[in-house]
Design a protein around this motif. Structure first.
Motif, PDB file in Angstrom:
ATOM      1  N   LYS A 194       0.841  -1.201   0.000  1.00 21.67           N
ATOM      2  CA  LYS A 194       0.000   0.000   0.000  1.00 21.67           C
ATOM      3  C   LYS A 194       0.876   1.251   0.000  1.00 21.67           C
ATOM      4  CE  LYS A 194      -3.118  -0.025   3.191  1.00 21.67           C
ATOM      5  NZ  LYS A 194      -3.705  -0.200   4.545  1.00 21.67           N
ATOM      6  N   TRP A 195       0.306   2.358  -0.478  1.00 21.47           N
ATOM      7  CA  TRP A 195       0.958   3.664  -0.460  1.00 21.47           C
ATOM      8  C   TRP A 195       2.286   3.646  -1.224  1.00 21.47           C
ATOM      9  CZ3 TRP A 195      -3.321   5.328   1.307  1.00 21.47           C
ATOM     10  CH2 TRP A 195      -3.927   4.779   2.438  1.00 21.47           C
ATOM     11  N   THR A 196       2.343   2.885  -2.310  1.00 19.72           N
ATOM     12  CA  THR A 196       3.563   2.809  -3.119  1.00 19.72           C
ATOM     13  C   THR A 196       3.771   4.133  -3.849  1.00 19.72           C
ATOM     14  OG1 THR A 196       3.263   0.433  -3.391  1.00 19.72           O
ATOM     15  CG2 THR A 196       4.738   1.531  -4.932  1.00 19.72           C
ATOM     16  N   ALA A 197       4.821   4.858  -3.475  1.00 24.06           N
ATOM     17  CA  ALA A 197       4.995   6.206  -4.025  1.00 24.06           C
ATOM     18  C   ALA A 197       6.412   6.715  -3.780  1.00 24.06           C
ATOM     19  CB  ALA A 197       3.975   7.161  -3.402  1.00 24.06           C
ATOM     20  N   HIS A 198       6.650   7.971  -4.197  1.00 22.30           N
ATOM     21  CA  HIS A 198       7.905   8.702  -3.973  1.00 22.30           C
ATOM     22  C   HIS A 198       9.135   7.942  -4.493  1.00 22.30           C
ATOM     23  CE1 HIS A 198       5.062  10.039  -0.804  1.00 22.30           C
ATOM     24  NE2 HIS A 198       5.491  11.237  -1.163  1.00 22.30           N
ATOM     25  N   PRO A 199       9.174   7.633  -5.790  1.00 19.24           N
ATOM     26  CA  PRO A 199      10.314   6.869  -6.320  1.00 19.24           C
ATOM     27  C   PRO A 199      11.548   7.734  -6.545  1.00 19.24           C
ATOM     28  CG  PRO A 199       8.833   7.442  -8.094  1.00 19.24           C
ATOM     29  CD  PRO A 199       8.177   7.943  -6.836  1.00 19.24           C
ATOM     30  N   PHE A 200      12.704   7.072  -6.490  1.00 18.95           N
ATOM     31  CA  PHE A 200      13.974   7.694  -6.869  1.00 18.95           C
ATOM     32  C   PHE A 200      14.776   6.663  -7.633  1.00 18.95           C
ATOM     33  CE2 PHE A 200      18.523   8.244  -6.305  1.00 18.95           C
ATOM     34  CZ  PHE A 200      18.696   9.553  -6.722  1.00 18.95           C
ATOM     35  N   PRO A 203      21.124   7.672 -10.736  1.00 18.77           N
ATOM     36  CA  PRO A 203      21.561   8.283 -11.999  1.00 18.77           C
ATOM     37  C   PRO A 203      22.005   7.247 -13.030  1.00 18.77           C
ATOM     38  CG  PRO A 203      22.367   9.579 -10.161  1.00 18.77           C
ATOM     39  CD  PRO A 203      21.746   8.339  -9.572  1.00 18.77           C
ATOM     40  N   ASP A 204      22.660   6.167 -12.574  1.00 14.46           N
ATOM     41  CA  ASP A 204      23.113   5.132 -13.506  1.00 14.46           C
ATOM     42  C   ASP A 204      22.100   3.991 -13.641  1.00 14.46           C
ATOM     43  OD1 ASP A 204      23.324   3.866 -11.063  1.00 14.46           O
ATOM     44  OD2 ASP A 204      25.459   3.377 -11.247  1.00 14.46           O
ATOM     45  N   GLU A 205      20.926   4.155 -13.026  1.00 13.04           N
ATOM     46  CA  GLU A 205      19.820   3.191 -13.086  1.00 13.04           C
ATOM     47  C   GLU A 205      20.158   1.865 -12.415  1.00 13.04           C
ATOM     48  OE1 GLU A 205      18.076   2.821 -16.972  1.00 13.04           O
ATOM     49  OE2 GLU A 205      18.035   4.990 -17.302  1.00 13.04           O
ATOM     50  N   SER A 206      21.136   1.857 -11.520  1.00 14.35           N
ATOM     51  CA  SER A 206      21.520   0.610 -10.864  1.00 14.35           C
ATOM     52  C   SER A 206      20.555   0.210  -9.755  1.00 14.35           C
ATOM     53  CB  SER A 206      22.934   0.717 -10.290  1.00 14.35           C
ATOM     54  OG  SER A 206      23.006   1.758  -9.327  1.00 14.35           O
ATOM     55  N   PHE A 207      19.769   1.167  -9.257  1.00  9.03           N
ATOM     56  CA  PHE A 207      18.781   0.823  -8.226  1.00  9.03           C
ATOM     57  C   PHE A 207      17.627   1.809  -8.250  1.00  9.03           C
ATOM     58  CE2 PHE A 207      21.969   3.488  -6.073  1.00  9.03           C
ATOM     59  CZ  PHE A 207      21.171   4.478  -5.507  1.00  9.03           C
ATOM     60  N   LEU A 208      16.543   1.389  -7.608  1.00  4.87           N
ATOM     61  CA  LEU A 208      15.342   2.204  -7.485  1.00  4.87           C
ATOM     62  C   LEU A 208      14.901   2.167  -6.026  1.00  4.87           C
ATOM     63  CD1 LEU A 208      12.999   3.723  -9.007  1.00  4.87           C
ATOM     64  CD2 LEU A 208      11.847   1.504  -9.154  1.00  4.87           C
ATOM     65  N   ILE A 209      14.612   3.334  -5.443  1.00  8.05           N
ATOM     66  CA  ILE A 209      14.141   3.428  -4.064  1.00  8.05           C
ATOM     67  C   ILE A 209      12.740   4.028  -4.076  1.00  8.05           C
ATOM     68  CG2 ILE A 209      14.536   4.434  -1.774  1.00  8.05           C
ATOM     69  CD1 ILE A 209      17.476   4.548  -2.375  1.00  8.05           C
ATOM     70  N   TRP A 210      11.865   3.541  -3.212  1.00 13.05           N
ATOM     71  CA  TRP A 210      10.515   4.084  -3.112  1.00 13.05           C
ATOM     72  C   TRP A 210       9.961   3.781  -1.713  1.00 13.05           C
ATOM     73  CZ3 TRP A 210      11.917  -0.537  -4.936  1.00 13.05           C
ATOM     74  CH2 TRP A 210      11.179  -1.670  -4.549  1.00 13.05           C
ATOM     75  N   GLY A 211       8.825   4.365  -1.415  1.00 14.68           N
ATOM     76  CA  GLY A 211       8.180   4.120  -0.135  1.00 14.68           C
ATOM     77  C   GLY A 211       6.946   3.261  -0.318  1.00 14.68           C
ATOM     78  N   SER A 212       6.707   2.337   0.632  1.00 11.57           N
ATOM     79  CA  SER A 212       5.541   1.459   0.542  1.00 11.57           C
ATOM     80  C   SER A 212       5.268   0.815   1.903  1.00 11.57           C
ATOM     81  CB  SER A 212       5.771   0.366  -0.511  1.00 11.57           C
ATOM     82  OG  SER A 212       4.608  -0.412  -0.708  1.00 11.57           O
ATOM     83  N   GLU A 213       4.024   0.462   2.122  1.00 15.03           N
ATOM     84  CA  GLU A 213       3.651  -0.283   3.333  1.00 15.03           C
ATOM     85  C   GLU A 213       3.462  -1.737   2.953  1.00 15.03           C
ATOM     86  OE1 GLU A 213      -0.091  -0.633   6.423  1.00 15.03           O
ATOM     87  OE2 GLU A 213       0.456   1.370   5.689  1.00 15.03           O
ATOM     88  N   ARG A 214       4.271  -2.619   3.544  1.00 15.03           N
ATOM     89  CA  ARG A 214       4.221  -4.044   3.232  1.00 15.03           C
ATOM     90  C   ARG A 214       4.199  -4.860   4.513  1.00 15.03           C
ATOM     91  NH1 ARG A 214       7.585  -5.658  -2.140  1.00 15.03           N
ATOM     92  NH2 ARG A 214       7.038  -3.857  -3.452  1.00 15.03           N
TER      93      ARG A 214
END
Length: 298
Positions: A194-200, A203-214
């Motif tokens: 739930k509340w999956t949002a606020h992605p980052f 710069p080199d696309e090696s990782f993705l960070i986001w917020g979520s309730e799991r």
């Protein structure tokens, strides 16, 4: 006897002066050492997150852009106050009798390319005379049934963004052969909970960070990270751990432009005397090496 007293006085005074010089020298040396260890004027954190308290902005932090071409229908300020890691361009467009009715903040969104700045559905480009007029990312970003809160851009121009109007999901749009593809919904590795949002996106696309309730989380929302696999797919979501996450709400993570530090927000719901509630948010930062500790070992 009198001469002896004078000589002793001179000796004591000389010792005092020497001590003052030594103390002044040491103080300057220590001050220089402290200055060398500062980061944009801030004492940087280690691998344990610390509260980030931005300095108060002043009028010097605002710079009017392209002053020679003002038509008073649209103009902008380059803003570098409060948080030096989120330098923004604020564009004012006239709307009725007020300029503040149409205010946009443009940022690099994570990319090191500071010549193009993004703001949800729009972008601006740096030109020889200043920033360009606002340009649309295209009809595929202007859909009224999407609710974009946060977007992030890689050095390759890949855009990731959230969508609160579609049950809180994250989408991605890449640039392929010079053309931007239509945004695509990311897989269940990212879009679960739930509340999956606020992605980052890195710069080199090696990782993705986001917020979520799991279910495996610590609280109402945690920061998660997924590392890109060799085939270009995204790996399983990894909770960023109890150094980053608590029983409160954590989200909004992003790297400083040089990639040295990670900043994120921690929010708590509080109750006023009249029984109404409000959210209080605090910014934290931590050494970005903490990401390497979460990276799967080869």
């Amino acid at each position: 006897m009198k001469n002896l007293i004078i000589k002793r006085s001179v000796l004591v005074f000389a010792i005092f002066l020497n001590a003052c010089k030594t103390e002044t020298s040491e103080t300057k040396k220590n001050d220089a050492s402290i200055a060398e260890n500062l980061y944009f004027g801030y004492k940087p954190p280690g691998l344990t997150p610390e509260v980030f308290v931005p300095k108060k902005s002043t009028s010097k932090d605002w710079e009017l852009g392209n002053a020679g071409a003002l038509d008073m229908q649209e103009f902008y300020f380059t803003y570098t106050g409060n948080n030096p890691f989120e330098t923004a361009v604020v564009v004012y467009k006239q709307g009725g009798n007020s300029y503040k009715t149409n205010k946009y903040k443009f940022r690099s969104g994570g990319s090191k390319n500071s010549n193009i700045l993004y703001s949800r559905h729009n972008y601006i480009e740096r030109t020889a005379s200043g920033w360009s007029k606002m340009k649309s990312l295209g009809p595929m970003f202007d859909r009224q049934d999407w609710g974009i809160m946060v977007s992030s851009v890689s050095d390759k121009g890949t855009i990731v963004f959230d969508d609160y109007k579609s049950n809180d999901v994250i989408r991605m749009s890449r640039v392929i052969n010079g053309k931007r593809e239509a945004p695509k919904l990311l897989g269940k590795e990212i879009n679960s909970g739930k509340w999956t949002a606020h992605p980052f996106i890195a710069p080199d696309e090696s990782f993705l960070i986001w917020g979520s309730e799991r279910e495996d989380g610590y609280g109402r929302s945690d920061n998660y990270i997924s590392f890109q696999q060799q085939d270009g797919s995204w790996g399983p979501a990894v909770n960023m751990g109890d150094k980053i996450n608590t029983e409160l709400v954590e989200n909004g993570a992003f790297l400083t432009p040089d990639g040295k530090y990670l900043l994120f927000s921690r929010s708590e719901e509080k109750v006023k005397e009249d029984g109404s509630t409000y959210w209080e948010s605090t910014k934290f930062w931590v050494d970005a090496k903490i990401i390497d500790e979460l990276r799967p070992k080869q």
